[in-house]
Enzyme design. Structure first.
Site, short mmCIF file in Angstrom:
data_model
loop_
_atom_site.label_atom_id
_atom_site.label_comp_id
_atom_site.label_asym_id
_atom_site.label_seq_id
_atom_site.Cartn_x
_atom_site.Cartn_y
_atom_site.Cartn_z
N ASP A 40 0.82 -1.21 0.00
CA ASP A 40 0.00 0.00 0.00
C ASP A 40 0.86 1.26 0.00
OD1 ASP A 40 0.83 -0.83 2.59
OD2 ASP A 40 -0.67 0.46 3.54
N GLU A 89 -0.66 -1.88 5.19
CA GLU A 89 0.21 -1.85 6.38
C GLU A 89 0.10 -0.52 7.11
OE1 GLU A 89 3.28 -1.05 9.05
OE2 GLU A 89 3.21 -0.01 7.12
#
Length: 400
Positions: free
Chosen positions: A84, A142
């Site tokens: 991400d 995350e």
């Protein structure tokens, strides 16, 4: 003389380095925010199409679990990479800079994915020379609580897994070095939101009001005494008030104020103490100023714990291997940021390592900075490092 399995792996990785960089630059140019990484997940899934492995998609959301089975008995090792990005407007000026306004890979997760895809491809090609299984965890989200790891775990990502390894590239660590540390290595995290409710009024008549700004200001000052006066000086902790929303008019006494804060700690005991003390400070301020408050307190990522025995194995394996791109293997200090790899480490003995990625030239900006960038060679170092651990873990340490 026949080529050793590690030498063969390093050769393959070097041959694929240009492709690795292409993957990294594509991902860097097309970042997606946490829990919104549909296109990135599709890109990863398509990478494995036609390859001799098992691919499970939508694990705990957008997670992808790839199993590389040697067909021989042995342990099962999971290796993890996140994918991400962050809500940051990129300012690097790179030719492959983000094409999405306000979104940037400012933490290196694009590099993690690029090296992991390349390494996984090599391991698939060489799997008959391995024993046991490799489980590749491609993890979303995350950066944002509750994080992607916990959802993948709940959806069975660690079923049958014995241990987990992870790597993070570090823009302010020297390029070519690999770093390890046993025990608690990254902080646990909590965040909180507070509404302090007073009684609004006219600035000319403060006695008829009850100023929420004054009460909130006392809280900001008082909460700092928790670390300096309530914690053991040998413990690690920090409290940051990152938002104080008290904007109004110059002649109006505020009715309510909103605050947001961040808490970091290096032990669960410290995290519990800080939360207790924050609540106590709010109770005291409510009584002192005759205000009320609402508190939303969320403990999210735990302290990241590196299993000492497994960390020693990793350090020994890396120090005993001549990796073409690696200059040195060093023990480092604990790292202040939090990391949701900690959830894997709570479930299985795990190790999280760091790879130096300082750029060749220019300033090495920290992670989450709009000018963050890495040395692209660090991805090959990460791949060689993780590849070494996979080979020694699955095949034993007899062949160097």
């Amino acid at each position: 003389m026949n080529e050793t399995i590690k030498a063969q792996l390093f050769r393959k990785l070097a041959e694929k380095q240009a492709r690795m960089i292409e993957i990294y630059r594509y991902l860097h140019a097309h970042p997606e925010l946490s829990f919104q990484e549909e296109n990135t997940a599709k890109y990863i899934e398509e990478f494995y199409a036609g390859k001799d492995c098992d691919v499970r998609t939508h694990v705990g959301g957008l997670g992808i679990v790839v199993t590389i089975d040697s067909g021989k008995p042995g342990k099962t090792l999971a290796i993890r990479a996140d994918f991400d990005a962050l809500p940051i407007q990129e300012e690097t000026g790179l030719p492959y800079a983000s094409k999405t306004p306000g979104v940037m890979h400012a933490c290196g997760h694009d590099a993690h994915t690029a090296y992991m895809l390349t390494l996984a491809e090599c391991l698939i090609e060489m799997k008959e020379q391995l024993e046991g299984k490799v489980v590749v965890l491609h993890q979303p989200a995350e950066e944002v609580p509750p994080g992607g790891a916990i959802g993948m775990i709940k959806d069975g990502a660690l079923d049958g897994v014995d241990n987990v390894f992870g790597i993070h590239v570090m823009s302010q660590m020297p390029f070519g070095n690999v770093y390890y540390r046993e025990g608690n290595v990254q902080t646990g995290r909590a965040n909180f939101r507070v509404k302090i409710q007073g009684v609004g009024g006219h600035g000319s008549s403060p006695h008829k009001a009850n100023d929420a700004i004054v009460a909130a200001s006392y809280f900001v000052v008082a909460v700092q005494s928790i670390v300096s006066r309530r914690m053991n000086p040998f413990d690690v902790g920090s409290i940051t008030i990152g938002s104080f929303d008290g904007k109004g008019s110059f002649n109006v006494i505020k009715d309510s104020v909103f605050l947001e804060g961040d808490v970091r700690s290096m032990s669960e005991e410290t995290r519990t103490l800080i939360e207790k003390e924050i609540r106590a400070k709010l109770d005291g301020i409510a009584a002192m100023f005759e205000v009320t408050y609402g508190l939303d307190y969320e403990n999210d990522y735990p302290v990241l714990f590196n299993d000492p025995e497994l960390t020693a194995f990793a350090a020994d394996a890396l120090q005993a291997t001549e990796m073409p791109g690696v200059i040195g293997i060093e023990r480092c200090e604990a790292q202040p940021p939090s990391e949701d790899f900690a959830y894997y480490a709570k479930e299985r003995p795990s190790v999280f390592l760091y790879v130096g990625a300082a750029p060749e030239d220019g300033e090495a900006y920290p992670h989450h900075h709009p000018k963050f960038r890495i040395n692209e060679g660090s991805m090959l170092v990460a791949a060689e490092t993780m590849g070494t651990l996979v080979v020694d873990y699955l095949k034993g340490s007899s062949e160097k």
